[in-house]
Design a protein around this motif. Structure first.
Motif, PDB file in Angstrom:
ATOM      1  N   GLN A  46      -3.577   1.946   2.596  1.00 27.13           N
ATOM      2  CA  GLN A  46      -3.131   3.246   3.098  1.00 27.13           C
ATOM      3  C   GLN A  46      -4.285   4.117   3.601  1.00 27.13           C
ATOM      4  O   GLN A  46      -4.172   4.734   4.652  1.00 27.13           O
ATOM      5  CB  GLN A  46      -2.338   3.985   2.022  1.00 27.13           C
ATOM      6  CG  GLN A  46      -1.041   3.290   1.669  1.00 27.13           C
ATOM      7  CD  GLN A  46      -0.264   3.989   0.571  1.00 27.13           C
ATOM      8  OE1 GLN A  46      -0.742   4.918  -0.053  1.00 27.13           O
ATOM      9  NE2 GLN A  46       0.946   3.531   0.336  1.00 27.13           N
ATOM     10  N   GLU A  47      -5.371   4.143   2.840  1.00 29.52           N
ATOM     11  CA  GLU A  47      -6.516   4.971   3.250  1.00 29.52           C
ATOM     12  C   GLU A  47      -7.125   4.458   4.552  1.00 29.52           C
ATOM     13  O   GLU A  47      -7.529   5.233   5.409  1.00 29.52           O
ATOM     14  CB  GLU A  47      -7.569   5.023   2.138  1.00 29.52           C
ATOM     15  CG  GLU A  47      -7.113   5.799   0.914  1.00 29.52           C
ATOM     16  CD  GLU A  47      -6.694   7.229   1.241  1.00 29.52           C
ATOM     17  OE1 GLU A  47      -7.390   7.920   2.002  1.00 29.52           O
ATOM     18  OE2 GLU A  47      -5.635   7.651   0.729  1.00 29.52           O
ATOM     19  N   ASP A  48      -7.180   3.133   4.711  1.00 25.43           N
ATOM     20  CA  ASP A  48      -7.710   2.545   5.941  1.00 25.43           C
ATOM     21  C   ASP A  48      -6.834   2.920   7.134  1.00 25.43           C
ATOM     22  O   ASP A  48      -7.331   3.216   8.215  1.00 25.43           O
ATOM     23  CB  ASP A  48      -7.800   1.020   5.827  1.00 25.43           C
ATOM     24  CG  ASP A  48      -8.840   0.579   4.804  1.00 25.43           C
ATOM     25  OD1 ASP A  48      -9.779   1.361   4.528  1.00 25.43           O
ATOM     26  OD2 ASP A  48      -8.718  -0.548   4.286  1.00 25.43           O
ATOM     27  N   ARG A  81      -0.322  11.601   7.408  1.00 21.09           N
ATOM     28  CA  ARG A  81      -0.195  11.599   5.958  1.00 21.09           C
ATOM     29  C   ARG A  81       0.573  10.325   5.564  1.00 21.09           C
ATOM     30  O   ARG A  81       1.375   9.820   6.336  1.00 21.09           O
ATOM     31  CB  ARG A  81       0.595  12.804   5.445  1.00 21.09           C
ATOM     32  CG  ARG A  81       0.037  14.156   5.845  1.00 21.09           C
ATOM     33  CD  ARG A  81      -1.154  14.553   4.984  1.00 21.09           C
ATOM     34  NE  ARG A  81      -1.666  15.861   5.353  1.00 21.09           N
ATOM     35  CZ  ARG A  81      -2.615  16.083   6.254  1.00 21.09           C
ATOM     36  NH1 ARG A  81      -3.138  15.076   6.910  1.00 21.09           N
ATOM     37  NH2 ARG A  81      -3.038  17.287   6.511  1.00 21.09           N
ATOM     38  N   ILE A  82       0.350   9.877   4.336  1.00 21.10           N
ATOM     39  CA  ILE A  82       1.083   8.719   3.835  1.00 21.10           C
ATOM     40  C   ILE A  82       2.500   9.155   3.481  1.00 21.10           C
ATOM     41  O   ILE A  82       2.710  10.171   2.831  1.00 21.10           O
ATOM     42  CB  ILE A  82       0.379   8.111   2.598  1.00 21.10           C
ATOM     43  CG1 ILE A  82      -0.974   7.523   3.005  1.00 21.10           C
ATOM     44  CG2 ILE A  82       1.243   7.055   1.925  1.00 21.10           C
ATOM     45  CD1 ILE A  82      -0.898   6.393   4.029  1.00 21.10           C
ATOM     46  N   LEU A 122      -4.935   5.574   7.450  1.00 24.19           N
ATOM     47  CA  LEU A 122      -5.160   6.994   7.782  1.00 24.19           C
ATOM     48  C   LEU A 122      -6.452   7.186   8.566  1.00 24.19           C
ATOM     49  O   LEU A 122      -6.500   7.949   9.525  1.00 24.19           O
ATOM     50  CB  LEU A 122      -5.181   7.852   6.508  1.00 24.19           C
ATOM     51  CG  LEU A 122      -3.845   8.041   5.791  1.00 24.19           C
ATOM     52  CD1 LEU A 122      -4.034   8.880   4.530  1.00 24.19           C
ATOM     53  CD2 LEU A 122      -2.810   8.656   6.704  1.00 24.19           C
ATOM     54  N   LYS A 123      -7.501   6.463   8.173  1.00 21.11           N
ATOM     55  CA  LYS A 123      -8.784   6.569   8.880  1.00 21.11           C
ATOM     56  C   LYS A 123      -8.667   6.050  10.315  1.00 21.11           C
ATOM     57  O   LYS A 123      -9.184   6.661  11.253  1.00 21.11           O
ATOM     58  CB  LYS A 123      -9.879   5.802   8.132  1.00 21.11           C
ATOM     59  CG  LYS A 123     -10.326   6.485   6.859  1.00 21.11           C
ATOM     60  CD  LYS A 123     -11.337   5.639   6.115  1.00 21.11           C
ATOM     61  CE  LYS A 123     -11.653   6.250   4.756  1.00 21.11           C
ATOM     62  NZ  LYS A 123     -12.501   5.385   3.957  1.00 21.11           N
ATOM     63  N   GLU A 147       5.460   8.909   1.300  1.00 21.35           N
ATOM     64  CA  GLU A 147       5.695   8.476  -0.081  1.00 21.35           C
ATOM     65  C   GLU A 147       7.175   8.280  -0.375  1.00 21.35           C
ATOM     66  O   GLU A 147       7.559   8.025  -1.518  1.00 21.35           O
ATOM     67  CB  GLU A 147       5.065   9.476  -1.045  1.00 21.35           C
ATOM     68  CG  GLU A 147       3.554   9.524  -0.881  1.00 21.35           C
ATOM     69  CD  GLU A 147       2.900  10.606  -1.713  1.00 21.35           C
ATOM     70  OE1 GLU A 147       3.618  11.474  -2.250  1.00 21.35           O
ATOM     71  OE2 GLU A 147       1.676  10.578  -1.828  1.00 21.35           O
ATOM     72  N   CYS A 176       3.454   4.717   6.920  1.00 26.97           N
ATOM     73  CA  CYS A 176       3.307   3.762   5.823  1.00 26.97           C
ATOM     74  C   CYS A 176       2.975   2.396   6.412  1.00 26.97           C
ATOM     75  O   CYS A 176       3.709   1.909   7.278  1.00 26.97           O
ATOM     76  CB  CYS A 176       4.600   3.693   5.018  1.00 26.97           C
ATOM     77  SG  CYS A 176       4.473   2.654   3.559  1.00 26.97           S
TER      78      CYS A 176
END
Length: 146
Positions: A72-74, A105-106, A76-77, A108, A65
């Motif tokens: 979040q997507e950035d 994975r994020i 993960l990339k 949650e 996180c």
């Protein structure tokens, strides 16, 4: 007699839990210290909440996180782009025979905690909680029963 090497229970084995925690600590340290050669990744503050290892210990999934939960997507990339270097560093820092393939994975968990806090702060829920807390003491001090 041959030993059963397959985990048949519903949850992870002690070995999986131990390996996951070793990797979580090493990954957290690497990300906190900025040991990666990617300035985009090093400028971020990333929390590693948990790492789960597959039964054969060849795959480790890290639940991460970013600070503040934004981008979040950035994140993960960036982690996926640097997973080879992260794997090499983790392999050096840990006593594992083989460094597993890393997946990200994020996490949650924090979102679920926020939702739980929001529910508990709701007026109706607070009313129910205080009413159920007060109920036993009210009946014990019932003036009609004197």
């Amino acid at each position: 007699m041959a030993r059963n090497t397959h985990h048949t229970g519903p949850g992870p084995s002690q070995r999986q839990l131990r390996v996951g925690e070793v990797i979580r600590r090493a990954l957290s340290e690497v990300l906190a210290r900025g040991d990666i050669h990617d300035p985009d990744l090093n400028r971020l503050s990333i929390t590693v909440g948990e790492v789960t290892a597959s039964p054969d210990l060849k795959i480790a999934t890290a639940y991460v996180c970013p600070l503040g939960g934004e981008g979040q997507e950035d994140v993960l990339k960036l982690l996926a782009r640097n997973k080879g270097e992260l794997r090499r560093i983790i392999g050096r820092k840990t006593s594992l025979k083989y460094a597993p393939d890393l997946r990200f994975r994020i996490d949650e968990t924090f979102d679920r905690l926020d939702e739980t806090r929001r529910l508990f702060s709701d007026e109706k829920v607070q009313h129910d909680l205080t009413r159920s807390d007060a109920a036993p003491t009210d009946t014990a001090e019932d003036p009609a029963g004197e």
